[in-house]
Motif scaffolding. Structure first.
Motif, PDB file in Angstrom:
ATOM      1  N   HIS A 151     -14.630  -9.929 -19.859  1.00  0.00           N
ATOM      2  CA  HIS A 151     -14.996  -8.392 -20.651  1.00  0.00           C
ATOM      3  C   HIS A 151     -13.495  -8.535 -21.839  1.00  0.00           C
ATOM      4  CE1 HIS A 151     -17.643  -8.605 -17.216  1.00  0.00           C
ATOM      5  NE2 HIS A 151     -16.556  -9.193 -16.279  1.00  0.00           N
ATOM      6  N   HIS A 166     -20.563  -2.921 -16.018  1.00  0.00           N
ATOM      7  CA  HIS A 166     -19.337  -3.841 -15.524  1.00  0.00           C
ATOM      8  C   HIS A 166     -18.090  -3.398 -15.845  1.00  0.00           C
ATOM      9  CE1 HIS A 166     -21.234  -7.781 -18.287  1.00  0.00           C
ATOM     10  NE2 HIS A 166     -21.674  -7.250 -17.401  1.00  0.00           N
ATOM     11  N   CYS A 208     -18.941 -11.623 -21.397  1.00  0.00           N
ATOM     12  CA  CYS A 208     -19.507 -11.488 -20.901  1.00  0.00           C
ATOM     13  C   CYS A 208     -20.962 -11.618 -21.049  1.00  0.00           C
ATOM     14  CB  CYS A 208     -19.346 -10.227 -19.905  1.00  0.00           C
ATOM     15  SG  CYS A 208     -19.316  -9.029 -20.784  1.00  0.00           S
ATOM     16  N   CYS A 245     -16.135  -2.466 -18.777  1.00  0.00           N
ATOM     17  CA  CYS A 245     -16.532  -2.786 -20.553  1.00  0.00           C
ATOM     18  C   CYS A 245     -16.982  -2.637 -21.761  1.00  0.00           C
ATOM     19  CB  CYS A 245     -17.097  -3.991 -19.594  1.00  0.00           C
ATOM     20  SG  CYS A 245     -17.348  -5.535 -20.782  1.00  0.00           S
TER      21      CYS A 245
HETATM   22 ZN   LIG Z   1     -18.515  -7.076 -19.289  1.00  0.00          ZN
END
Ligand SMILES: [Zn+2]
Ligand SMILES: [Zn+2]
Ligand SMILES: [Zn+2]
Ligand SMILES: [Zn+2]
Length: 357
Positions: A129, A157, A100, A151
């Motif tokens: 992620h 995230h 990501c 994340c």
């Molecule tokens: Zn991420």
């Protein structure tokens, strides 16, 4: 005489040779296809432009062809120089996956020459992620809750999802109200350990007359599920409603027998076993729903429930009656709730149990 014979023989040999030689030239002239030097006297080729018939690659020359416009059987060939950039790449192999946050790398090898390689970037993958574990962000005893994970590469995230109702919990084995929402659950409970979980061995309904079965008991920092209602736990109590918990898996024998205030019972999906006489002689009980996880209903579980009108099975497949020794069985159609009600309240179930394969 002898001289004449040799001369004749020689001329014969010559004639034969000439004949074959002429035939060979003719063939070549009519059907030759391997070069421009056709052995014809008066034919001048009228060549087309060169056409690449085999393209050159990074490792091998190609071939161009031109054709005589007068006789298309006349063809001429020439090499096309090696094309250093004309590789034939394979499907590529991922060396570093994209995340990501960062691009990945992919390596390609030329199918013409494995020493020719190249690498390409794999674009950032917005879904790749590295999730930390789910953490509860909204607790709810009876409604949907919510949990979230973050994340590890970028805390911006996040992902959230709904959770099933958690059920109420007792702050200690002697509590009578929910430790989270403070709802009174009972006037008294006796909670005892059974293996790794807890069971309710006794209890009386609270002033509301609504009995709410807690899902967990908190001991120290640990939430331990309450999975069983013990035999005879609420026998002949006077509550009007029971709310079961999502952690319950067994309702003991005679657990609610003679509870003549209850009118409906909704047994949750996790309950697999309903004990013998569990609801016997609950004379006001009208409707029962049996959850998806049920696989055993003991003898006389609903016997004498004289008001019973409908018993609905969430999963109607595979049910059988068996005698208590489990030696014989008859498959049972339980798709009709009113027929089920008649059978369960009036049928001769003193020595029969219902089981699901
Ligand atoms: Zn991420
Ligand atoms: Zn020609
Ligand atoms: Zn190559
Ligand atoms: Zn609660």
């Amino acid at each position: 005489m002898k001289k004449t014979f040799i001369l004749v023989l020689l001329s014969l040999v010559c004639a034969v040779c000439c004949a074959f030689g002429l035939a060979a030239c003719g063939d070549k002239d009519n059907g030759g296809n391997s070069g421009s030097n056709q052995p014809t006297s008066d034919h001048v080729h009228d060549w087309s432009d060169w056409v690449i018939t085999t393209p050159a690659t990074c490792s091998a020359p190609g071939r161009a062809t031109r054709t005589c416009k007068t006789n298309p059987n006349h063809k001429d060939y020439t090499d096309v120089a090696i094309e250093p950039e004309a590789h034939l790449w394979d499907d590529g192999e991922e060396i570093t996956p994209a995340t990501c946050m960062e691009k990945g790398k992919k390596k390609f090898v030329c199918l013409h020459n494995e020493e020719h390689t190249k690498t390409e970037d794999i674009p950032i993958d917005n879904n790749a992620h590295d999730w930390d574990s789910w953490k509860v962000t909204k607790e709810s005893c009876t409604g949907k809750g919510e949990e979230m994970r973050v994340c590890k590469r970028d805390e911006k995230h996040t992902q959230t999802r709904e959770t099933e109702p958690m059920g109420h919990y007792l702050a200690s084995p002697t509590s009578t109200e929910c430790g989270r929402c403070k709802t009174p659950l009972a006037q008294s409970f006796t909670i005892t350990r059974i293996d790794e979980t807890f069971q309710i061995t006794k209890g009386t309904a609270p002033a509301t007359r609504i009995l709410i079965i807690p899902a967990y008991v908190k001991t120290g920092e640990t939430m331990t599920p309450i999975t069983q209602i013990a035999d005879s736990a609420f026998m002949s109590d006077t509550f009007t409603e029971i709310q079961f918990s999502p952690t319950l898996s067994r309702i003991g024998a005679s657990a609610f027998s003679g509870c003549n205030g209850i009118q409906s019972v909704n047994i949750p999906d996790n309950v697999h076993s309903i004990g013998s006489s569990a609801f016997e002689n609950c004379v006001k009980l009208k409707t029962v729903t049996i959850g998806r996880g049920a696989s055993e209903i003991g003898a006389k579980a609903f016997r004498g429930c004289t008001s019973l009108q409908a018993v609905t099975f969430t999963d109607t497949t595979g049910w059988k009656f068996k005698d208590v020794n489990l030696t014989t069985n008859e498959p049972q159609d339980i798709t009709d709730p009113s027929a089920n009600a008649r059978e369960l309240k009036e049928g001769d179930h003193t020595t029969w149990v219902m089981v699901k394969d």
